[in-house]
Design a protein around this motif. Structure first.
Motif, PDB file in Angstrom:
ATOM      1  N   PHE A   1       0.585   4.100  -2.751  1.00  0.00           N
ATOM      2  CA  PHE A   1       0.289   5.484  -2.365  1.00  0.00           C
ATOM      3  C   PHE A   1       1.297   6.453  -2.969  1.00  0.00           C
ATOM      4  CE2 PHE A   1       1.531   8.942   0.542  1.00  0.00           C
ATOM      5  CZ  PHE A   1       0.414   9.761   0.373  1.00  0.00           C
ATOM      6  N   TYR A   2       2.581   6.165  -2.790  1.00  0.00           N
ATOM      7  CA  TYR A   2       3.588   7.097  -3.298  1.00  0.00           C
ATOM      8  C   TYR A   2       3.578   7.162  -4.826  1.00  0.00           C
ATOM      9  CZ  TYR A   2       5.441   7.820   1.362  1.00  0.00           C
ATOM     10  OH  TYR A   2       5.580   8.183   2.676  1.00  0.00           O
TER      11      TYR A   2
ATOM     12  N   ARG B   1       0.822  -1.203   0.000  1.00  0.00           N
ATOM     13  CA  ARG B   1       0.000   0.000   0.000  1.00  0.00           C
ATOM     14  C   ARG B   1       0.859   1.258   0.000  1.00  0.00           C
ATOM     15  NH1 ARG B   1      -5.260   0.219   1.187  1.00  0.00           N
ATOM     16  NH2 ARG B   1      -4.971   2.146   2.361  1.00  0.00           N
ATOM     17  N   HIS B   2       1.964   1.247   0.729  1.00  0.00           N
ATOM     18  CA  HIS B   2       2.859   2.405   0.723  1.00  0.00           C
ATOM     19  C   HIS B   2       3.385   2.673  -0.688  1.00  0.00           C
ATOM     20  CE1 HIS B   2       2.750   3.069   4.951  1.00  0.00           C
ATOM     21  NE2 HIS B   2       3.465   2.011   5.299  1.00  0.00           N
TER      22      HIS B   2
ATOM     23  N   ASP C   1      -4.435  -4.745  -3.742  1.00  0.00           N
ATOM     24  CA  ASP C   1      -4.748  -4.391  -2.360  1.00  0.00           C
ATOM     25  C   ASP C   1      -5.719  -5.399  -1.755  1.00  0.00           C
ATOM     26  OD1 ASP C   1      -4.871  -2.587  -0.043  1.00  0.00           O
ATOM     27  OD2 ASP C   1      -6.887  -2.085  -0.745  1.00  0.00           O
TER      28      ASP C   1
ATOM     29  N   PHE D   1       0.572   9.396  -5.482  1.00  0.00           N
ATOM     30  CA  PHE D   1       0.813  10.764  -5.029  1.00  0.00           C
ATOM     31  C   PHE D   1       1.743  11.518  -5.970  1.00  0.00           C
ATOM     32  CE2 PHE D   1       3.334  13.823  -2.550  1.00  0.00           C
ATOM     33  CZ  PHE D   1       2.321  14.659  -2.095  1.00  0.00           C
TER      34      PHE D   1
ATOM     35  N   THR E   1      -5.782   8.193  -4.006  1.00  0.00           N
ATOM     36  CA  THR E   1      -4.587   8.588  -3.270  1.00  0.00           C
ATOM     37  C   THR E   1      -4.875   8.694  -1.781  1.00  0.00           C
ATOM     38  OG1 THR E   1      -3.805   9.821  -5.216  1.00  0.00           O
ATOM     39  CG2 THR E   1      -2.739  10.305  -3.116  1.00  0.00           C
TER      40      THR E   1
ATOM     41  N   PHE F   1      -5.356   5.004  -0.365  1.00  0.00           N
ATOM     42  CA  PHE F   1      -4.126   4.221  -0.229  1.00  0.00           C
ATOM     43  C   PHE F   1      -3.134   4.872   0.725  1.00  0.00           C
ATOM     44  CE2 PHE F   1      -5.631   2.158  -4.142  1.00  0.00           C
ATOM     45  CZ  PHE F   1      -5.413   0.841  -3.790  1.00  0.00           C
ATOM     46  N   GLY F   2      -3.371   6.122   1.072  1.00  0.00           N
ATOM     47  CA  GLY F   2      -2.517   6.779   2.054  1.00  0.00           C
ATOM     48  C   GLY F   2      -2.864   6.443   3.486  1.00  0.00           C
TER      49      GLY F   2
END
Length: 215
Positions: free
Chosen positions: A25-26, A21-22, A130, A29, A56, A59-60
């Motif tokens: 997210f990045y 997930r990180h 996910d 983003f 975004t 997932f953040g």
């Protein structure tokens, strides 16, 4: 000892899922920031980018410590990704040159195609990954709420359409925004919404309902 091993294995799998997930997210983003910068934020007039912002935000989240926000954002983000993919496909049918009509002058064709594919296909894939990696954490977030009809409506269509209809009211002319002339504006909007509902309902009943809304 066996229980300790199972717990350690579960912890490792959960940490792996959260690490995925990180990364997602990045990826979301920084591509969002880059797209806004390259277009001088004009892309924020498009429903795709509104949806991308929702992805975004979702997932953040650190799901184990944010079950409420996870419940609120997961459904609209997941079903919305599928809804937007179908609606976008319809837009390309009625205006195959849409991406080039909207792209900044001089943008390379390969970049136009790559951007379009990434923005509309990757959110769907990200959600599949996910779901596969974090189903247990999602189940925990949904526990006690998944059976509620109002909540199911929100997760299935309510959340995404609340955003989409807000965008429509602020934008005013969806057909004009995407240079659609092959069909009437009314037909374009009607078919777009029908396909979006299909995407929302289909993904809800295939993924969310049988896996996360159990008694």
């Amino acid at each position: 000892m066996a229980d300790d091993d199972k717990h350690a294995k579960f912890e490792a799998q959960q940490n792996q899922g959260l690490m995925v997930r990180h990364v997602i997210f990045y990826t979301l983003f920084f591509t969002l920031i880059a797209d806004c910068y390259a277009s001088k934020a004009e892309v924020l007039n498009h429903l795709t980018l509104w949806s991308y912002i929702v992805h975004t935000l979702y997932f953040g989240l650190h799901m184990p410590s944010s079950p409420t926000l996870t419940r609120i954002l997961h459904g609209p983000s997941l079903t919305g990704a599928h809804a937007l993919f179908l609606a976008y496909s319809w837009t390309l049918v009625v205006n195959p040159t849409m991406e080039f009509d909207l792209a900044p002058p001089g943008r390379a064709a390969w970049l136009v195609y790559a951007r379009a594919a990434f923005l509309h296909v990757m959110p769907v894939i990200f959600h599949w990954v996910d779901f596969a990696k974090n189903k247990k954490v999602l189940s925990d977030a949904y526990a006690g709420y998944g059976q509620g009809l109002l909540f199911q409506f929100w997760a299935m269509v309510g959340g995404y359409f609340a955003m989409g209809l807000t965008w429509e009211q602020l934008n005013g002319d969806a057909a004009g925004t995407y240079n659609v002339t092959a069909v009437s504006p009314e037909t374009f909007v009607l078919v777009s919404k029908a396909l979006a509902v299909l995407g929302c309902v289909g993904s809800f009943f295939v993924m969310i309902k049988p896996n996360l809304c159990k008694a």
